[in-house]
Design a protein around this motif. Sequence first.
Motif, PDB file in Angstrom:
ATOM      1  N   GLY A 157      37.543 -13.891 -46.654  1.00  0.00           N
ATOM      2  CA  GLY A 157      37.000 -13.314 -45.413  1.00  0.00           C
ATOM      3  C   GLY A 157      37.744 -12.044 -45.037  1.00  0.00           C
ATOM      4  O   GLY A 157      37.142 -11.024 -44.697  1.00  0.00           O
ATOM      5  N   TYR A 158      39.067 -12.118 -45.149  1.00  0.00           N
ATOM      6  CA  TYR A 158      39.874 -10.947 -44.774  1.00  0.00           C
ATOM      7  C   TYR A 158      39.595  -9.800 -45.749  1.00  0.00           C
ATOM      8  O   TYR A 158      39.571  -8.629 -45.354  1.00  0.00           O
ATOM      9  N   SER A 211      36.374  -2.337 -42.992  1.00  0.00           N
ATOM     10  CA  SER A 211      37.192  -1.514 -42.087  1.00  0.00           C
ATOM     11  C   SER A 211      37.583  -0.189 -42.727  1.00  0.00           C
ATOM     12  O   SER A 211      37.805   0.796 -42.031  1.00  0.00           O
ATOM     13  N   LYS A 212      37.706  -0.212 -44.057  1.00  0.00           N
ATOM     14  CA  LYS A 212      38.068   1.029 -44.744  1.00  0.00           C
ATOM     15  C   LYS A 212      36.828   1.798 -45.197  1.00  0.00           C
ATOM     16  O   LYS A 212      36.937   2.802 -45.906  1.00  0.00           O
ATOM     17  N   GLN A 214      49.069 -15.145 -34.817  1.00  0.00           N
ATOM     18  CA  GLN A 214      48.935 -14.817 -36.237  1.00  0.00           C
ATOM     19  C   GLN A 214      47.862 -13.749 -36.461  1.00  0.00           C
ATOM     20  O   GLN A 214      47.983 -12.909 -37.348  1.00  0.00           O
ATOM     21  N   THR A 215      46.827 -13.767 -35.634  1.00  0.00           N
ATOM     22  CA  THR A 215      45.658 -12.933 -35.922  1.00  0.00           C
ATOM     23  C   THR A 215      45.758 -11.523 -35.345  1.00  0.00           C
ATOM     24  O   THR A 215      45.205 -10.586 -35.926  1.00  0.00           O
ATOM     25  N   VAL A 216      46.440 -11.374 -34.227  1.00  0.00           N
ATOM     26  CA  VAL A 216      46.503 -10.038 -33.607  1.00  0.00           C
ATOM     27  C   VAL A 216      47.065  -8.988 -34.579  1.00  0.00           C
ATOM     28  O   VAL A 216      46.450  -7.931 -34.776  1.00  0.00           O
ATOM     29  N   GLU A 269      45.231  -5.586 -36.064  1.00  0.00           N
ATOM     30  CA  GLU A 269      45.841  -4.245 -35.980  1.00  0.00           C
ATOM     31  C   GLU A 269      45.856  -3.595 -37.359  1.00  0.00           C
ATOM     32  O   GLU A 269      45.545  -2.417 -37.505  1.00  0.00           O
ATOM     33  N   TYR A 270      46.172  -4.365 -38.373  1.00  0.00           N
ATOM     34  CA  TYR A 270      46.210  -3.822 -39.741  1.00  0.00           C
ATOM     35  C   TYR A 270      44.823  -3.308 -40.156  1.00  0.00           C
ATOM     36  O   TYR A 270      44.700  -2.299 -40.844  1.00  0.00           O
ATOM     37  N   LEU A 271      43.800  -4.004 -39.687  1.00  0.00           N
ATOM     38  CA  LEU A 271      42.426  -3.574 -40.012  1.00  0.00           C
ATOM     39  C   LEU A 271      41.997  -2.376 -39.163  1.00  0.00           C
ATOM     40  O   LEU A 271      40.963  -1.764 -39.434  1.00  0.00           O
TER      41      LEU A 271
END
Length: 329
Positions: free
Chosen positions: A181-182, A189-190, A247-249, A253-255
Amino acid sequence: MYAQMVETGLKKVQTSDDMSAEEREFQARIDAGVKIEAKDWMPDAYRKTLIRQISQHAHSEIVGQLPEGNWVTRAPTLKRKSILLAKIQDEAGHGLYLYSAAETLGVSRDELLDALHSGKAKYSSIFNYPTLSWADMGAIGWLVDGSAIINQIPLCRCSYGPYSRAMIRVCKEESFHARQGYDIMMALSKGTPEQKQMAQDALNRWWWPSLMMFGPSDAASVNSAQSAQWRIKLFSNDELRQRMVDQTVPQAEYLGLTIPDPDLKWNEERGSYDFGEIDWEEFHQVLKGNGPCNKERLRTRVKAWDDGEWFRDALVAYADKQQAKQAAA
Ligand code: BYC
């Protein structure tokens, strides 16, 4: 120490004074970390609680195939399609291990399925939301399977042996699901601005329902205190929900995506995030059957069951024939 009276506001937990000698011995085994196995003596209420939770969990895995099944024919590439198919098949497998674990408690699979098909049994609220774009496959893997892992890792250590063992394999597979999923979210996102917008829109729609997966707040959770005493639950609904947010925030942010919560902010003192109020009215409406897809999900399950009747009958007829042949030989 198991003999404390815990007042949840809604339901009292049994104290050692209320327990019979057998119940006290049972609780002592749980407190000592001994696993309870199918043939061991257990209080009726422990058995009922497990049948309720394990069967709801099994139904969630089976119904959980439907939102993703919607995208198998429209996956953007052959590779994405085969990964999605494999994931959905895993969910069917999880349902089967869990139905088997529930059956060890003396309930039949037919009874469990009847309860699902008649609308009596619950399954996770999350699967009553629609999957509107391909990005939803990313958001489900990342957020829904991500939440499932947080909830289920502790279940690998729960007191009931068959449930805890089923959870070990389920969790290994869920971690592959969360990564796929990620990976979809990273690609979108990219990608082009439109693709990034799709990813943001999916996050906006799946964020709050994912937080609801952990169940009502601790103050409103009727089953938690007793389940904690029996070591079915090792962490509370709110503790696990907080773990999910923390864990998800950073992953969002990375995305380069924004969590749809204006009240979200780092709390230095607690070392975790504060977040906004969940819309519990929406949660209760979904549980009552009034979510956006409740009726459609149930209709699809019942139709699949009815359409498969000839196949189940054929399997039984074949097994009978084999048995008759063996008996004749
Ligand atoms: N949705 O006292 P509480 C997956 C109900 S599958 C619907 O806190 P408890 C996946 C609760 O049942 C994910 N109902 O209850 C699959 C109770 O009602 P009853 C499924 C909910 O049991 C495919 C009432 O509200 N995971 O990840 O102590 C593809 C009061 O709640 C929900 C599991 O089933 C909800 N969200 O705690 C992708 C995990 N929340 O039964 C992914 C195992 C609460 O008294 N289950 N309710 O009428 C658990 O850990 C616990 O059962 C819960 C609830 C934390 C969910």
